[in-house]
Design an enzyme around this catalytic site. Structure first.
Site, PDB file in Angstrom:
ATOM      1  N   ARG A   1      50.448  50.838  44.360  1.00  0.00           N
ATOM      2  CA  ARG A   1      50.576  49.729  45.311  1.00  0.00           C
ATOM      3  C   ARG A   1      51.328  48.553  44.700  1.00  0.00           C
ATOM      4  O   ARG A   1      51.904  47.741  45.407  1.00  0.00           O
ATOM      5  CB  ARG A   1      49.189  49.232  45.749  1.00  0.00           C
ATOM      6  CG  ARG A   1      48.379  50.220  46.584  1.00  0.00           C
ATOM      7  CD  ARG A   1      47.139  49.504  47.132  1.00  0.00           C
ATOM      8  NE  ARG A   1      46.116  50.407  47.623  1.00  0.00           N
ATOM      9  CZ  ARG A   1      46.066  50.883  48.866  1.00  0.00           C
ATOM     10  NH1 ARG A   1      46.988  50.557  49.740  1.00  0.00           N
ATOM     11  NH2 ARG A   1      45.087  51.672  49.244  1.00  0.00           N
TER      12      ARG A   1
ATOM     13  N   ASP B   1      50.199  53.239  48.840  1.00  0.00           N
ATOM     14  CA  ASP B   1      49.596  53.954  47.723  1.00  0.00           C
ATOM     15  C   ASP B   1      49.746  55.462  47.836  1.00  0.00           C
ATOM     16  O   ASP B   1      50.009  55.999  48.914  1.00  0.00           O
ATOM     17  CB  ASP B   1      48.098  53.640  47.644  1.00  0.00           C
ATOM     18  CG  ASP B   1      47.300  54.296  48.769  1.00  0.00           C
ATOM     19  OD1 ASP B   1      47.664  54.087  49.948  1.00  0.00           O
ATOM     20  OD2 ASP B   1      46.347  55.038  48.477  1.00  0.00           O
TER      21      ASP B   1
ATOM     22  N   LYS C   1      57.696  53.918  61.139  1.00  0.00           N
ATOM     23  CA  LYS C   1      58.086  55.322  61.254  1.00  0.00           C
ATOM     24  C   LYS C   1      57.983  55.723  62.723  1.00  0.00           C
ATOM     25  O   LYS C   1      57.032  56.432  63.105  1.00  0.00           O
ATOM     26  CB  LYS C   1      57.136  56.198  60.429  1.00  0.00           C
ATOM     27  CG  LYS C   1      57.385  56.216  58.942  1.00  0.00           C
ATOM     28  CD  LYS C   1      56.408  57.210  58.295  1.00  0.00           C
ATOM     29  CE  LYS C   1      56.777  57.491  56.858  1.00  0.00           C
ATOM     30  NZ  LYS C   1      55.814  58.437  56.238  1.00  0.00           N
TER      31      LYS C   1
ATOM     32  N   LYS D   1      44.312  47.706  52.811  1.00  0.00           N
ATOM     33  CA  LYS D   1      44.770  46.988  51.637  1.00  0.00           C
ATOM     34  C   LYS D   1      46.295  46.877  51.591  1.00  0.00           C
ATOM     35  O   LYS D   1      46.846  46.038  50.890  1.00  0.00           O
ATOM     36  CB  LYS D   1      44.325  47.731  50.361  1.00  0.00           C
ATOM     37  CG  LYS D   1      42.852  47.958  50.232  1.00  0.00           C
ATOM     38  CD  LYS D   1      42.606  48.889  49.016  1.00  0.00           C
ATOM     39  CE  LYS D   1      41.163  49.357  49.028  1.00  0.00           C
ATOM     40  NZ  LYS D   1      40.942  50.405  48.017  1.00  0.00           N
TER      41      LYS D   1
ATOM     42  N   PHE E   1      57.482  60.275  52.500  1.00  0.00           N
ATOM     43  CA  PHE E   1      56.216  59.743  52.007  1.00  0.00           C
ATOM     44  C   PHE E   1      56.543  58.739  50.910  1.00  0.00           C
ATOM     45  O   PHE E   1      57.020  59.114  49.834  1.00  0.00           O
ATOM     46  CB  PHE E   1      55.308  60.862  51.475  1.00  0.00           C
ATOM     47  CG  PHE E   1      54.031  60.310  50.916  1.00  0.00           C
ATOM     48  CD1 PHE E   1      53.036  59.834  51.768  1.00  0.00           C
ATOM     49  CD2 PHE E   1      53.844  60.210  49.553  1.00  0.00           C
ATOM     50  CE1 PHE E   1      51.869  59.281  51.258  1.00  0.00           C
ATOM     51  CE2 PHE E   1      52.672  59.657  49.029  1.00  0.00           C
ATOM     52  CZ  PHE E   1      51.690  59.196  49.882  1.00  0.00           C
ATOM     53  N   VAL E   2      56.320  57.483  51.233  1.00  0.00           N
ATOM     54  CA  VAL E   2      56.731  56.437  50.294  1.00  0.00           C
ATOM     55  C   VAL E   2      55.526  55.722  49.701  1.00  0.00           C
ATOM     56  O   VAL E   2      54.441  55.679  50.305  1.00  0.00           O
ATOM     57  CB  VAL E   2      57.666  55.409  50.971  1.00  0.00           C
ATOM     58  CG1 VAL E   2      59.006  56.030  51.297  1.00  0.00           C
ATOM     59  CG2 VAL E   2      57.035  54.793  52.206  1.00  0.00           C
TER      60      VAL E   2
ATOM     61  N   ASP F   1      52.598  54.151  61.464  1.00  0.00           N
ATOM     62  CA  ASP F   1      52.920  55.576  61.388  1.00  0.00           C
ATOM     63  C   ASP F   1      52.593  56.216  62.747  1.00  0.00           C
ATOM     64  O   ASP F   1      53.386  56.112  63.680  1.00  0.00           O
ATOM     65  CB  ASP F   1      52.098  56.163  60.231  1.00  0.00           C
ATOM     66  CG  ASP F   1      52.469  57.586  59.870  1.00  0.00           C
ATOM     67  OD1 ASP F   1      53.308  58.184  60.549  1.00  0.00           O
ATOM     68  OD2 ASP F   1      51.900  58.124  58.911  1.00  0.00           O
TER      69      ASP F   1
ATOM     70  N   GLU G   1      51.123  44.364  58.869  1.00  0.00           N
ATOM     71  CA  GLU G   1      50.868  45.721  58.362  1.00  0.00           C
ATOM     72  C   GLU G   1      51.928  46.089  57.333  1.00  0.00           C
ATOM     73  O   GLU G   1      53.047  45.567  57.367  1.00  0.00           O
ATOM     74  CB  GLU G   1      50.946  46.733  59.512  1.00  0.00           C
ATOM     75  CG  GLU G   1      49.640  47.004  60.221  1.00  0.00           C
ATOM     76  CD  GLU G   1      48.695  47.894  59.402  1.00  0.00           C
ATOM     77  OE1 GLU G   1      48.852  47.965  58.171  1.00  0.00           O
ATOM     78  OE2 GLU G   1      47.801  48.493  59.999  1.00  0.00           O
ATOM     79  N   ASP G   2      51.591  47.033  56.451  1.00  0.00           N
ATOM     80  CA  ASP G   2      52.617  47.564  55.560  1.00  0.00           C
ATOM     81  C   ASP G   2      53.418  48.654  56.264  1.00  0.00           C
ATOM     82  O   ASP G   2      54.631  48.742  56.101  1.00  0.00           O
ATOM     83  CB  ASP G   2      52.015  48.087  54.248  1.00  0.00           C
ATOM     84  CG  ASP G   2      50.901  49.100  54.470  1.00  0.00           C
ATOM     85  OD1 ASP G   2      50.356  49.149  55.592  1.00  0.00           O
ATOM     86  OD2 ASP G   2      50.561  49.840  53.535  1.00  0.00           O
TER      87      ASP G   2
HETATM   88  C1  PRP Z   1      47.873  52.658  56.479  1.00  0.00           C
HETATM   89  C2  PRP Z   1      48.602  51.414  56.980  1.00  0.00           C
HETATM   90  C3  PRP Z   1      48.134  51.304  58.394  1.00  0.00           C
HETATM   91  C4  PRP Z   1      47.876  52.720  58.796  1.00  0.00           C
HETATM   92  C5  PRP Z   1      49.035  53.213  59.617  1.00  0.00           C
HETATM   93  O1  PRP Z   1      46.600  52.287  56.039  1.00  0.00           O
HETATM   94  O2  PRP Z   1      48.269  50.280  56.224  1.00  0.00           O
HETATM   95  O3  PRP Z   1      46.957  50.524  58.508  1.00  0.00           O
HETATM   96  O4  PRP Z   1      47.795  53.516  57.591  1.00  0.00           O
HETATM   97  O5  PRP Z   1      48.826  54.531  59.997  1.00  0.00           O
HETATM   98  P1  PRP Z   1      48.758  54.969  61.508  1.00  0.00           P
HETATM   99  O6  PRP Z   1      49.865  54.283  62.252  1.00  0.00           O
HETATM  100  O7  PRP Z   1      48.977  56.477  61.442  1.00  0.00           O
HETATM  101  O8  PRP Z   1      47.407  54.636  62.056  1.00  0.00           O
HETATM  102  P2  PRP Z   1      45.687  53.231  55.143  1.00  0.00           P
HETATM  103  O9  PRP Z   1      44.669  53.902  56.048  1.00  0.00           O
HETATM  104  O10 PRP Z   1      46.531  54.114  54.311  1.00  0.00           O
HETATM  105  O11 PRP Z   1      44.879  52.181  54.282  1.00  0.00           O
HETATM  106  P3  PRP Z   1      45.420  51.186  53.149  1.00  0.00           P
HETATM  107  O12 PRP Z   1      46.237  50.108  53.839  1.00  0.00           O
HETATM  108  O13 PRP Z   1      44.171  50.641  52.557  1.00  0.00           O
HETATM  109  O14 PRP Z   1      46.249  51.994  52.183  1.00  0.00           O
END
Ligand code: PRP
Length: 192
Positions: free
Chosen positions: A176, A170, A141, A54, A163-164, A113, A109-110
């Protein structure tokens, strides 16, 4: 700014104005890259911009409006198992509505990580034979990376292990809709 959630915010890390400026610049850069230059066949179908739900939703909504370019867009939803035996293994909850063979595809992507989500997504989508497959993320990151992934367009690199929340990111599904990226006060974050 007086809003209900301001007392939960420790510090704004990236303001709404900074985000807007960066999104505009990214839009210009991406549009220039796909605008028929670099040998792109003008008969090829429009760029397909794919938001990963999301978190990518607010960024995606602003980014596509910063693209002076014909595009189509779609979304994918994924969930990460994130356990020790299969770190970051990704399950597709919502797949694309269309085939991407021979098409230009840009994932949005947002945040990137560890890189596991993107790594799995890129592997799965590459196997479908797109002409090009690139990635744009609002936040990166790089120091947290566990698998190598190529990110073509980055809005902001987060310099510390922060942690943002906000602008799609979220904490327990909340925050969000903040128009900026911020850190929560420690007392607003529960362990576990
Ligand atoms: C977040 C973000 C990426 C993923 C990155 O999604 O949107 O898809 O984590 O993390 P990584 O590089 O360690 O794999 P999340 O699982 O939090 O779902 P969301 O977008 O619904 O909040």
């Amino acid at each position: 700014m007086e809003t209900a959630w301001m007392d939960k915010i420790e510090r704004v890390v990236i303001s709404a104005d900074e985000i807007a400026r960066r999104v505009r610049d990214l839009g210009r850069e991406i549009a220039a890259d796909y605008r028929g230059g670099a040998g792109r066949d003008p008969r090829r179908r429009p760029l397909l911009v794919v938001g990963i739900l999301k978190g990518a939703m607010p960024f995606m909504a602003d980014l596509i409006r910063a693209l002076d370019l014909a595009i189509e867009y779609d979304f994918m939803a994924v969930s990460s198992y994130g356990n020790g035996t299969s770190p970051g293994e990704v399950r597709i909850l919502k797949d694309l509505d269309c085939a991407i063979g021979g098409r230009d595809v840009l994932l949005v992507e947002d945040i990137v990580d560890t890189g596991h989500t993107l790594h799995h997504l890129l592997a799965g989508l590459s196997a479908r034979g797109p002409a090009t497959l690139r990635v744009c993320t609002l936040l990166d990151k790089p120091h947290r990376r566990e698998v190598e992934v190529t990110v073509d367009y980055v809005g902001f690199v987060l310099p510390e292990n922060l942690f943002v929340v906000g602008y799609g990111l979220d904490y327990a599904e909340v925050y969000r809709n903040l128009p900026f990226v911020a850190i929560l006060k420690p007392e607003c974050i529960r362990d576990g």
